[in-house]
Structures are given as structure tokens and as C-alpha cells.
Design an enzyme around this catalytic site. Structure first.
Site, PDB file in Angstrom:
ATOM      1  N   SER A 176       0.906  -1.305  -0.140  1.00 21.15           N
ATOM      2  CA  SER A 176      -0.032  -0.048   0.053  1.00 21.15           C
ATOM      3  C   SER A 176       0.821   1.342   0.054  1.00 21.15           C
ATOM      4  O   SER A 176       1.931   1.346   0.515  1.00 21.15           O
ATOM      5  CB  SER A 176      -0.875  -0.074   1.085  1.00 21.15           C
ATOM      6  OG  SER A 176      -1.627   1.271   1.111  1.00 21.15           O
ATOM      7  N   LYS A 203      -4.469  -6.893   3.507  1.00 20.36           N
ATOM      8  CA  LYS A 203      -4.461  -5.401   2.497  1.00 20.36           C
ATOM      9  C   LYS A 203      -5.871  -5.186   2.137  1.00 20.36           C
ATOM     10  O   LYS A 203      -5.976  -4.206   1.884  1.00 20.36           O
ATOM     11  CB  LYS A 203      -3.457  -5.852   1.246  1.00 20.36           C
ATOM     12  CG  LYS A 203      -3.541  -4.796   0.349  1.00 20.36           C
ATOM     13  CD  LYS A 203      -2.969  -3.525   0.300  1.00 20.36           C
ATOM     14  CE  LYS A 203      -3.416  -2.151  -0.513  1.00 20.36           C
ATOM     15  NZ  LYS A 203      -3.521  -2.395  -1.853  1.00 20.36           N
ATOM     16  N   HIS A 207      -7.424  -3.533   4.913  1.00 23.67           N
ATOM     17  CA  HIS A 207      -6.881  -2.205   5.075  1.00 23.67           C
ATOM     18  C   HIS A 207      -7.651  -1.340   3.973  1.00 23.67           C
ATOM     19  O   HIS A 207      -7.973  -0.004   4.180  1.00 23.67           O
ATOM     20  CB  HIS A 207      -5.336  -2.222   4.462  1.00 23.67           C
ATOM     21  CG  HIS A 207      -4.875  -0.959   4.312  1.00 23.67           C
ATOM     22  ND1 HIS A 207      -5.121  -0.532   2.898  1.00 23.67           N
ATOM     23  CD2 HIS A 207      -3.819  -0.214   4.831  1.00 23.67           C
ATOM     24  CE1 HIS A 207      -4.478   0.846   2.826  1.00 23.67           C
ATOM     25  NE2 HIS A 207      -3.726   1.140   3.998  1.00 23.67           N
ATOM     26  N   ASN A 208      -7.877  -1.753   2.871  1.00 23.00           N
ATOM     27  CA  ASN A 208      -8.462  -1.164   1.804  1.00 23.00           C
ATOM     28  C   ASN A 208      -9.955  -0.632   2.233  1.00 23.00           C
ATOM     29  O   ASN A 208     -10.503   0.395   1.988  1.00 23.00           O
ATOM     30  CB  ASN A 208      -8.666  -1.619   0.342  1.00 23.00           C
ATOM     31  CG  ASN A 208      -7.172  -1.499  -0.320  1.00 23.00           C
ATOM     32  OD1 ASN A 208      -6.061  -1.415   0.287  1.00 23.00           O
ATOM     33  ND2 ASN A 208      -7.043  -1.345  -1.557  1.00 23.00           N
ATOM     34  N   GLU A 231     -10.049   1.762   4.518  1.00 22.23           N
ATOM     35  CA  GLU A 231      -9.614   3.134   3.940  1.00 22.23           C
ATOM     36  C   GLU A 231     -10.969   3.853   3.266  1.00 22.23           C
ATOM     37  O   GLU A 231     -11.304   5.031   3.384  1.00 22.23           O
ATOM     38  CB  GLU A 231      -8.488   2.911   2.589  1.00 22.23           C
ATOM     39  CG  GLU A 231      -8.336   4.022   1.788  1.00 22.23           C
ATOM     40  CD  GLU A 231      -7.438   3.455   0.594  1.00 22.23           C
ATOM     41  OE1 GLU A 231      -6.365   2.657   0.895  1.00 22.23           O
ATOM     42  OE2 GLU A 231      -7.869   3.568  -0.703  1.00 22.23           O
TER      43      GLU A 231
HETATM   44  P1  NDP Z   1      -1.165  -1.959 -14.105  1.00 31.68           P
HETATM   45  O1  NDP Z   1      -2.020  -2.744 -13.089  1.00 31.68           O
HETATM   46  O2  NDP Z   1      -1.746  -0.735 -14.800  1.00 31.68           O
HETATM   47  O3  NDP Z   1      -0.616  -3.164 -14.749  1.00 31.68           O
HETATM   48  C1  NDP Z   1       0.143  -2.828 -15.915  1.00 31.68           C
HETATM   49  C2  NDP Z   1       1.482  -3.584 -15.973  1.00 31.68           C
HETATM   50  O4  NDP Z   1       0.889  -5.195 -16.007  1.00 31.68           O
HETATM   51  C3  NDP Z   1       2.252  -3.860 -17.019  1.00 31.68           C
HETATM   52  O5  NDP Z   1       3.519  -4.226 -16.641  1.00 31.68           O
HETATM   53  C4  NDP Z   1       1.730  -4.573 -18.085  1.00 31.68           C
HETATM   54  O6  NDP Z   1       2.602  -5.088 -19.132  1.00 31.68           O
HETATM   55  C5  NDP Z   1       1.614  -5.816 -17.214  1.00 31.68           C
HETATM   56  N1  NDP Z   1       0.574  -6.731 -17.915  1.00 31.68           N
HETATM   57  C6  NDP Z   1      -0.739  -6.728 -18.256  1.00 31.68           C
HETATM   58  N2  NDP Z   1      -1.301  -7.779 -18.654  1.00 31.68           N
HETATM   59  C7  NDP Z   1      -0.133  -8.493 -18.813  1.00 31.68           C
HETATM   60  C8  NDP Z   1      -0.208  -9.977 -19.368  1.00 31.68           C
HETATM   61  N3  NDP Z   1      -1.342 -10.508 -19.561  1.00 31.68           N
HETATM   62  N4  NDP Z   1       0.937 -10.390 -19.270  1.00 31.68           N
HETATM   63  C9  NDP Z   1       2.133  -9.728 -18.701  1.00 31.68           C
HETATM   64  N5  NDP Z   1       2.200  -8.613 -18.087  1.00 31.68           N
HETATM   65  C10 NDP Z   1       0.881  -7.960 -18.333  1.00 31.68           C
HETATM   66  O7  NDP Z   1       0.391  -1.341 -13.123  1.00 31.68           O
HETATM   67  P2  NDP Z   1       0.325  -0.637 -11.730  1.00 31.68           P
HETATM   68  O8  NDP Z   1       1.737  -0.469 -11.666  1.00 31.68           O
HETATM   69  O9  NDP Z   1      -0.471   0.495 -11.616  1.00 31.68           O
HETATM   70  O10 NDP Z   1      -0.155  -1.815 -10.756  1.00 31.68           O
HETATM   71  C11 NDP Z   1       0.686  -2.944 -10.653  1.00 31.68           C
HETATM   72  C12 NDP Z   1      -0.004  -4.144  -9.417  1.00 31.68           C
HETATM   73  O11 NDP Z   1      -0.052  -3.152  -8.231  1.00 31.68           O
HETATM   74  C13 NDP Z   1      -1.592  -4.093  -9.871  1.00 31.68           C
HETATM   75  O12 NDP Z   1      -1.872  -5.571  -9.354  1.00 31.68           O
HETATM   76  C14 NDP Z   1      -2.009  -3.027  -9.057  1.00 31.68           C
HETATM   77  O13 NDP Z   1      -3.578  -3.675  -8.674  1.00 31.68           O
HETATM   78  C15 NDP Z   1      -1.179  -3.111  -7.912  1.00 31.68           C
HETATM   79  N6  NDP Z   1      -1.254  -1.832  -7.145  1.00 31.68           N
HETATM   80  C16 NDP Z   1      -1.269  -0.850  -7.533  1.00 31.68           C
HETATM   81  C17 NDP Z   1      -1.208   0.393  -6.605  1.00 31.68           C
HETATM   82  C18 NDP Z   1      -1.414   1.677  -7.509  1.00 31.68           C
HETATM   83  O14 NDP Z   1      -1.333   2.887  -6.555  1.00 31.68           O
HETATM   84  N7  NDP Z   1      -1.381   1.775  -8.728  1.00 31.68           N
HETATM   85  C19 NDP Z   1      -0.974   0.404  -5.292  1.00 31.68           C
HETATM   86  C20 NDP Z   1      -0.838  -1.038  -4.672  1.00 31.68           C
HETATM   87  C21 NDP Z   1      -1.036  -1.893  -5.603  1.00 31.68           C
HETATM   88  P3  NDP Z   1       3.024  -4.181 -20.510  1.00 31.68           P
HETATM   89  O15 NDP Z   1       3.685  -3.109 -20.186  1.00 31.68           O
HETATM   90  O16 NDP Z   1       3.489  -4.895 -21.380  1.00 31.68           O
HETATM   91  O17 NDP Z   1       1.611  -3.578 -20.868  1.00 31.68           O
END
Ligand code: NDP
Length: 476
Positions: A128, A182, A185-186, A189
Site C-alpha cells: 500500500s 491488504k 486495509h482498503n 480506507e
Molecule cells: P497496472 O495494473 O496498470 O498493470 C500494468 C502492468 O501489467 C504492465 O507492466 C503490463 O505489461 C502488465 N501486464 C498486463 N497484462 C499482462 C499480461 N497478460 N502479461 C504480462 N504482463 C501484463 O500497473 P500498476 O503499476 O498500476 O499496478 C501493478 C499492480 O500493483 C496491480 O496489481 C495493482 O492493482 C497493484 N497496486 C497498484 C497500486 C497503485 O497505486 N497503482 C497500489 C498498490 C497496488 P505491459 O507494459 O507489457 O503492458
């Protein structure tokens, strides 16, 4: 391989997590499905530490020291399974796979079992703090085995947020425990945000104050018991003016709250476990109500308020009432969330130290707050406390605010201001402390129409009354 840890999935979260590892001196293997993200990370931040970029998953795996530690940070759900499926055949016994995305905990339980069968460790980990936290120190909630934590934990603790020198990371419990915590936590939140929003609305409608004035009140509250990240950003938002129109920023935002679904998971689980997490549920439904556009339009046209314009006589006393009501409602929401964690631990076989959960939420995450110290202290006094509200500190804190809480909820009802989270928290308080509940009548009704039986207060056993006959009672 020479890299000490690897990150696959380099969107905002994974990229910042990889940089955080590198800034702490780790050699970090980096990989992403599309190579452009990997390249841009190394181009833009290569000077922050040692990155080992790979285009293919096979090269990525080969670049890691054994036992390998691979952090997956991709979209939750199908994408996470796709990455696991590609990764697993390349790994060897004893390697550790960390899913740091927002997985739903049943998926984590399933994945942990599947990887354990192949001799791999799977550590479902809640993270988080958003992208800022990922870079500078998030709150980290790892599940999985104690064995996996022994080698992985110290690294995660190093990159986590610190409060008074204590890391905001600890081993939560086996398999899905980290992602479960987690999720709660959400949920908390959601409740916290809704309570703050209701406090704002009460001040706005009760005092007729401007957003900026209320921002000042929140800034003031942030110097006391309510001190927290969410109160702080609320003060900031309320004082902000829209550049285009010169209006209060909050007034130019469409009043329909969205959600990504973790609140819904929390509420669904609360129903599954039979834990009354009413604060979280009301907060989730309040977002749903705000988005019920046709219903709101239809209602706005016809439903009267039959309420007068709210006239608050003593401004300072009202502000203090709302502050106390907010604090008491917040204690209820947290008490309910910690109940849910206890119920889940019993149901899913986890050994979760609730005091430690409050401790690792003190920094890095969205609900970070001064008040969490009080929760840790409460569980230090009694590790198996049945109800957070029953701890002496919280009992006193809520009791001293009780008259204010009742005035605020009654005033809101009389004046037509919706306060679902404030009101339901007070109803929970009165329900849970009640000597007798009308549940006795519900049991009688159930026995009447469905022969569902009941227990008596004066005798052991289970009974049924012949309601349609001569009303004799028989032991069931
Ligand atoms: P996203 O959730 O937007 O995911 C994008 C990433 O996933 C890219 O690296 C993308 O690769 C990859 N991806 C998507 N589909 C596939 C696939 N089929 N095979 C391989 N790779 C894939 O990214 P975030 O950084 O926002 O979040 C990452 C994780 O962290 C998520 O699970 C999210 O819920 C969690 N999270 C996010 C927070 C936030 O504030 N954003 C906070 C806490 C947790 P490519 O570049 O090739 O498209």
C-alpha cells in the site's frame, strides 16, 4: 546470475519498487512483457543503482542468484496467472515468487498451493502507498510460509516505510493472509474516507462554511488525535481553488465516487464470515448511491426533505461535536475491520497478530495515522481482545465523545443530511453494547413461519412452538 532480486511488471508500481530496491544497494533484475518499459526504466533511472535488464523471461530468470526472488507487479487477475505460468517452468526448487499486485486472497491461496506442489515458495504480498510509497517506502503485508519470509523478509523490511525506526512490514500469516489484510486495509480506507466526507458535509451544511474554511478546520484537527494522511490531504484538497473557474476545487468535481473493487471484496467477505463491518459496507454503498444517477435524478425531483435550514447556534461547539463524532465513528470502523481479521484468521487458519497489523499501517499506506499506535497498544495489553472498543483506551475515548456523537447523528437526521457511516457506526455501538436485542423477536418469527427453532434464556436445549396448533412447546 548475479541479481539479488527481480521485478517483472514495470508499470508505475513495479518500476518504483525496482528503483526502491536498487536505491537500497540491491542488484535488481528487471523485466516487462513489452521491452520498451524495461528500456525506459534503465535509461531514466539507471544511475540510481544496479539494474540488470532482460528482454525475455528466460534471460530474466537466468540473471538471478539462487534461490531466486522474483517480484511480480502486474495487473491482478488473469495477467498475474499468465506471468506465473510463463515464469514457473523456468524456476527451480526453493525459488521464491512474490505477487505484490492487488490479488484477491482466494486467488493467492490457490496459487500458493499450486506452487508449493512444485517446490516453490509463493508469497502473496499486499503493498500500500501508491506509486509514491512504492518508491520511497510502502507498507508491505507479505503472506506465505515463515521459511520464505526468513530469506525475503529482511529485504522487504529494508525497502518499507519506517516509523520511529520500525519497518512497516512483517510476516502476516500463511498463504493468502497478506492479501487478505491488504484487502481489509482498503476497506477501512473506504470507511475512513466516507467518515471524513460526512464530517465535511456536516460542517458545510451545519455552518454554511466555505470549503476553504472547512479545510482550516481539518488542518487544525490534524494536530490532534485525528492526525492522519487522509485528514491532511482532505485539508489540502478543501483549500485548493480551481484554476479555471476560481471556485473551490471540491465544487467543480462531479459527485459520483468510483471504485476499483477492493471495498466490495471486503464487504462480500464480511457477509461470508458473518462479521458486521457496517462502516465499510455503508462507505461502499455510499459510493454506489452517489453513482446511482437515474435514481438520484428521479428522487431529486419529487422527494421532499421536510427539514428546516440547519441553524447551528454555537459554531465552535458544533465543530467540536463533529470532531468527536468522527473519532468515535472511526474507532468503530477500525474495531469492525480488526474483528474481520480475527474471524478470517480463525476461518482460514492464519495466525495473525492484529497489533502488528496496526503497527505496519502506521507508515507508507493510505490509512497511516497517529491513532494506530493506540490499536497496537490495545493488542499488546490483550492479544486476544474480543472487541477493540472494549479496550480501556477506546472505551474511554468513545464514551467521552458519546453525547457529541448522538447530537451530531440526531441533528443530521433532523436536518436531512445523509450520514450513513456516522449513523450506522453509532447504531453498531448501541447494538453491540445492548443488554438485550430484538433478535429474540426475530428468532420467534423464524420459528413461527419456518419452524427454525429457538433457544431459551432459562433452560438448555433447542425448542419449537406449535404456532398453528395449540401452541405447545416441544424440545426439537
Ligand atoms: P497496472 O495494473 O496498470 O498493470 C500494468 C502492468 O501489467 C504492465 O507492466 C503490463 O505489461 C502488465 N501486464 C498486463 N497484462 C499482462 C499480461 N497478460 N502479461 C504480462 N504482463 C501484463 O500497473 P500498476 O503499476 O498500476 O499496478 C501493478 C499492480 O500493483 C496491480 O496489481 C495493482 O492493482 C497493484 N497496486 C497498484 C497500486 C497503485 O497505486 N497503482 C497500489 C498498490 C497496488 P505491459 O507494459 O507489457 O503492458
Amino acid at each position: 546470475g548475479t541479481a539479488q532480486i527481480g521485478v517483472t511488471g514495470l508499470a508505475v508500481m513495479g518500476r518504483n519498487l525496482a528503483r526502491n530496491f536498487a536505491r537500497h544497494g540491491y542488484t535488481v533484475a528487471v523485466h516487462n512483457r513489452s521491452y520498451a518499459r524495461t528500456q525506459s526504466l534503465v535509461e531514466e533511472h539507471g544511475d540510481e543503482g544496479t539494474f540488470v535488464p532482460s528482454e525475455s523471461m528466460a534471460d530474466f530468470v537466468a540473471s538471478l542468484e539462487r534461490p531466486r526472488k522474483v517480484v511480480i507487479m502486474v495487473k491482478a487477475g488473469g495477467p498475474t496467472d499468465a506471468v506465473i505460468d510463463e515464469l514457473v517452468p523456468l524456476l527451480e526448487e526453493g525459488d521464491i515468487v512474490v505477487d505484490a499486485g492487488n490479488a484477491h486472497f482466494p486467488d493467492t491461496i490457490r496459487r500458493e498451493a499450486a506452487l508449493r506442489e512444485r517446490g516453490l515458495h509463493f508469497v502473496g504480498t499486499g503493498v500500500s502507498g501508491g506509486e509514491e510509497g512504492a518508491l520511497n517506502g510502502p507498507s508491505i503485508m507479505p503472506g506465505g510460509t515463515a521459511e520464505a519470509y526468513a530469506s525475503l523478509g529482511p529485504i522487504l523490511e529494508e525497502i518499507s516505510a519506517k516509523v520511529d525506526g520500525v519497518p512497516c512490514c512483517t510476516h502476516v500469516g500463511s498463504d493468502g493472509a497478506g492479501h487478505f489484510v491488504k484487502m481489509v486495509h482498503n476497506g477501512i480506507e473506504y470507511a475512513d474516507m466516507q467518515l471524513i466526507a460526512e464530517a465535511y458535509d456536516l460542517l458545510r451544511q451545519g455552518l454554511g462554511a466555505s470549503a476553504a474554511e472547512i479545510g482550516e478546520i481539518f488542518a487544525q484537527w490534524n494536530t490532534g488525535d485525528l492526525e492522519s494522511f487522509l485528514i491532511e490531504i482532505t485539508a489540502d484538497v478543501l483549500k485548493h481553488t480551481d484554476a479555471d473557474t476560481g471556485k473551490a476545487f471540491v465544487d467543480i468535481i462531479l459527485d459520483q465516487a468510483e471504485q476499483k473493487g477492493t471495498g466490495r471484496w471486503t464487504v462480500q467477505n464480511g457477509l461470508d464470515l458473518g462479521v458486521p463491518i457496517t462502516g465499510i459496507a455503508e462507505a461502499t454503498f455510499a459510493r454506489a448511491l452517489s453513482g446511482s444517477v437515474p435514481q438520484r435524478e428521479a428522487a431529486r425531483a419529487v422527494l421532499p426533505a421536510h427539514a428546516a435550514q440547519w441553524e447551528v447556534k454555537d459554531r465552535d461547539a458544533f465543530i467540536e461535536d463533529v470532531r468527536q463524532a468522527l473519532y468515535a465513528s472511526k474507532v468503530v470502523a477500525y474495531s469492525q475491520g480488526f474483528d474481520q481479521i480475527a474471524a478470517a484468521a480463525a476461518e482460514y487458519g492464519w495466525d495473525i497478530d492484529r497489533g502488528a497489523m496496526a503497527r505496519i499501517w502506521r507508515g507508507g499506506c493510505i490509512i497511516r495515522a497517529r491513532f494506530l499506535n493506540r490499536i497496537t497498544e490495545a493488542y499488546e495489553r490483550a492479544a486476544d481482545l474480543p472487541l477493540l472498543l472494549a479496550d480501556e483506551y477506546f472505551t474511554d475515548a468513545v464514551a467521552s465523545g458519546l453525547p457529541a456523537w448522538r447530537r451530531v447523528v440526531a441533528g443530521a437526521a433532523q436536518n436531512g443530511v445523509p450520514t450513513p457511516a456516522f449513523s450506522s457506526s453509532l447504531a453498531y455501538y448501541d447494538g453491540v453494547r445492548a443488554e438485550r436485542l430484538p433478535a429474540a423477536l426475530v428468532q420467534a418469527q423464524r420459528d413461527f413461519f419456518g419452524a427454525h427453532t429457538y433457544k431459551r434464556v432459562d433452560r438448555e436445549g433447542t425448542f419449537h412452538t406449535e404456532w398453528s396448533g395449540d401452541r405447545t412447546e416441544a424440545e426439537a
